[in-house]
Design a protein around this motif. Structure first.
Motif, short mmCIF file in Angstrom:
data_model
loop_
_atom_site.label_atom_id
_atom_site.label_comp_id
_atom_site.label_asym_id
_atom_site.label_seq_id
_atom_site.Cartn_x
_atom_site.Cartn_y
_atom_site.Cartn_z
N GLY A 282 0.78 -1.23 0.00
CA GLY A 282 0.00 0.00 0.00
C GLY A 282 0.81 1.27 0.00
O GLY A 282 0.31 2.35 -0.35
N LEU A 283 2.08 1.18 0.40
CA LEU A 283 2.92 2.38 0.39
C LEU A 283 3.14 2.91 -1.03
O LEU A 283 3.57 4.05 -1.21
CB LEU A 283 4.27 2.07 1.04
N LYS A 284 2.84 2.07 -2.01
CA LYS A 284 3.05 2.48 -3.41
C LYS A 284 1.87 3.26 -3.97
O LYS A 284 1.99 3.86 -5.04
CB LYS A 284 3.26 1.24 -4.27
N THR A 285 0.72 3.22 -3.31
CA THR A 285 -0.46 3.90 -3.86
C THR A 285 -1.13 4.77 -2.80
O THR A 285 -2.34 4.74 -2.62
CB THR A 285 -1.47 2.88 -4.43
N LEU A 286 -0.31 5.54 -2.10
CA LEU A 286 -0.85 6.38 -1.03
C LEU A 286 -1.87 7.39 -1.54
O LEU A 286 -2.84 7.70 -0.84
CB LEU A 286 0.30 7.12 -0.33
N ASP A 287 -1.67 7.88 -2.75
CA ASP A 287 -2.60 8.87 -3.29
C ASP A 287 -4.04 8.34 -3.33
O ASP A 287 -4.99 9.10 -3.17
CB ASP A 287 -2.20 9.27 -4.72
N ALA A 288 -4.17 7.03 -3.54
CA ALA A 288 -5.52 6.47 -3.70
C ALA A 288 -6.34 6.59 -2.42
O ALA A 288 -7.55 6.74 -2.46
CB ALA A 288 -5.42 5.02 -4.13
N ILE A 289 -5.67 6.48 -1.28
CA ILE A 289 -6.44 6.47 -0.03
C ILE A 289 -6.29 7.74 0.79
O ILE A 289 -7.01 7.92 1.77
CB ILE A 289 -6.06 5.26 0.87
N SER A 290 -5.39 8.63 0.40
CA SER A 290 -5.11 9.77 1.27
C SER A 290 -6.34 10.63 1.48
O SER A 290 -6.52 11.22 2.55
CB SER A 290 -3.96 10.60 0.70
N GLY A 291 -7.22 10.70 0.51
CA GLY A 291 -8.42 11.52 0.65
C GLY A 291 -9.50 10.90 1.50
O GLY A 291 -10.47 11.57 1.87
N SER A 292 -9.34 9.61 1.82
CA SER A 292 -10.41 8.93 2.55
C SER A 292 -10.10 8.78 4.03
O SER A 292 -10.94 8.31 4.79
CB SER A 292 -10.63 7.53 1.96
N ILE A 293 -8.94 9.20 4.44
CA ILE A 293 -8.55 9.05 5.84
C ILE A 293 -8.45 10.43 6.47
O ILE A 293 -7.71 11.29 5.99
CB ILE A 293 -7.22 8.28 5.96
N ALA A 294 -9.22 10.62 7.53
CA ALA A 294 -9.27 11.93 8.18
C ALA A 294 -7.93 12.25 8.84
O ALA A 294 -7.22 11.36 9.29
CB ALA A 294 -10.37 11.94 9.23
N ASP A 295 -7.61 13.55 8.86
CA ASP A 295 -6.40 13.97 9.58
C ASP A 295 -6.52 13.61 11.06
O ASP A 295 -7.60 13.68 11.65
CB ASP A 295 -6.22 15.48 9.46
N SER A 296 -5.42 13.25 11.63
CA SER A 296 -5.44 12.94 13.07
C SER A 296 -5.31 14.25 13.85
O SER A 296 -4.74 15.22 13.38
CB SER A 296 -4.32 11.98 13.42
N PRO A 297 -5.89 14.29 15.07
CA PRO A 297 -5.87 15.54 15.85
C PRO A 297 -4.45 15.88 16.31
O PRO A 297 -3.61 15.02 16.47
CB PRO A 297 -6.76 15.21 17.05
N ILE A 298 -4.25 17.17 16.51
CA ILE A 298 -2.98 17.66 17.04
C ILE A 298 -3.28 18.23 18.43
O ILE A 298 -4.21 19.00 18.60
CB ILE A 298 -2.39 18.75 16.13
N VAL A 299 -2.50 17.84 19.40
CA VAL A 299 -2.72 18.30 20.77
C VAL A 299 -1.46 18.90 21.33
O VAL A 299 -0.35 18.63 20.85
CB VAL A 299 -3.20 17.14 21.67
N SER A 300 -1.63 19.69 22.35
CA SER A 300 -0.48 20.13 23.15
C SER A 300 -0.09 18.96 24.05
O SER A 300 -0.90 18.08 24.31
CB SER A 300 -0.87 21.33 24.02
#
Lengths: 334, 41
Positions: free
Chosen positions: B8-26
């Motif tokens: 899957g590391l070869k086709t990251l573009d295919a799934i990048s839009g379907s996975i929500a960004d992870s939260p950023i915290v202090s």
């Protein structure tokens, strides 16, 4: 290509050999011991009980060539076979036409062997596959057009320059390498065959070679099970083989590919007719799945097995789910 | 048997839009605790 008086090894002899595809070398188009790519193959077979439940089968196994050595796809097998043939035939340059994985594999193995390589890809491939080829330092050329344009070009280049283009003029040696996936499946299951196998289809070669491998093991007396039912999976945006299976015909109708699954985006598959025959002959079938279902299947596979696959693998699982929905699998399937 | 043919590391573009960004915290426990509570809800 093969000598008629070959002696095949026993199960015990195979088990004593190194864990690579070459433990089955008597079934590969090579005499003696290969000198290159000796550590390719023998990838994990992973039990997937949660997916088995979803598909309604007794047992589900994943043959995981996502971790193939050296370039993380099953194309390492066919290149290992072809590159040894190239050297044995005295060819000093190798090459390929590729939708990405083959490019990675040829570049990696040629670099290790110290051979120059000329690699041709469509100009719209995923960046990871382009970088994953270029990093090995081959002559990498991007061609405007689809894979079928690239393949046609490479046929002409093989004649013009005398290169060993693995999937053109070394295709006979190249294709046989795929059989090793089938041999490994049988050995890793304890020398038995699964009842059904789902395979992604680009050119159709892998499915036909798995069928051949299972038959060769039966002929050698190493397994005694019936041939597995073979099922193909394609993207609906490029599904000429699926359409052929559904129509019952004998002639591929080429398509212009339109799918995110670029590694299986071959609109005029060279082995499509043979793959269709193998599916029909074993009681299998074929499914074409949407890009959306491919993405969902990539995530489902990762979330249930810990395996992160590319779009072709997503098509495999999405295809399996579609086929299960059609009632193609049963509780006895293993 | 499913044949998984590539990583899957070869086709990251295919799934990048379907996975929500992870939260950023202090680096604060209370911020993580809020995420844990939300995940359990």
């Amino acid at each position: 290509m093969y000598p008629t008086a070959r002696r095949f090894p026993s199960r015990a002899e195979i088990a004593a050999r190194a864990p690579s595809m070459w433990r089955y070398r008597e079934w590969l188009p090579f005499e003696g011991t290969p000198t290159l790519s000796q550590d390719t193959g023998f990838t994990p077979l992973v039990d997937a009980p949660r997916l088995a439940d979803k598909l309604g089968v007794a047992k589900l196994w994943i043959k995981n060539d996502a971790v193939s050595h050296p370039s993380l796809s099953f194309k390492d097998r066919v290149v290992a076979s072809a590159i040894n043939a190239a050297v044995a035939l005295g060819l000093d340059t190798v090459g390929c036409a590729s939708t990405g994985n083959l490019a990675n594999a040829v570049a990696a193995q040629a670099a290790r062997a110290g051979l120059p390589a000329w690699i041709f890809i469509p100009d719209n491939l995923e960046q990871a596959k382009v970088l994953g080829t270029a990093v090995y330092g081959p002559n990498l050329v991007r061609v405007r057009g689809h894979y079928d344009d690239v393949n046609r070009l490479c046929v002409q280049l093989a004649d013009r320059f005398g290169w060993g283009i693995v999937n053109v003029n070394l295709r006979g040696y190249y294709g046989e390498g795929s059989k090793t996936m089938g041999f490994e499946i049988a050995e890793q299951l304890g020398w038995r065959l699964p009842t059904a196998v789902v395979v992604p289809m680009a050119g159709g070669s892998l499915l036909t070679k798995l069928h051949k491998a299972f038959g060769e093991l039966r002929d050698a007396g190493l397994v005694s099970d019936e041939a597995p039912r073979l099922y193909g999976a394609q993207a609906s945006g490029c599904s000429p083989i699926t359409r052929l299976v559904e129509s019952g015909g004998e002639t591929i109708v080429p398509q212009v590919p339109n799918t995110i699954a670029k590694s299986i985006a071959i609109g005029n598959p060279a082995d499509g007719v043979f793959a269709a025959r193998a599916m029909r002959g074993t009681g299998g079938w074929s499914a074409a799945v949407s890009d959306e279902s491919i993405i969902a299947a990539i995530r489902l596979l990762a979330e249930t097995t810990g395996i992160f696959t590319e779009t072709a693998g997503g098509a495999t699982l999405a295809g399996a789910l579609a086929l299960a929905g059609q009632g193609r699998f049963g509780k006895d399937d293993d | 048997m499913l044949c998984i043919t590539g990583n899957g590391l070869k086709t990251l573009d295919a799934i990048s839009g379907s996975i929500a960004d992870s939260p950023i915290v202090s680096p604060k426990v209370r911020e993580v605790a809020a995420l844990v509570e939300a995940a359990g809800a």
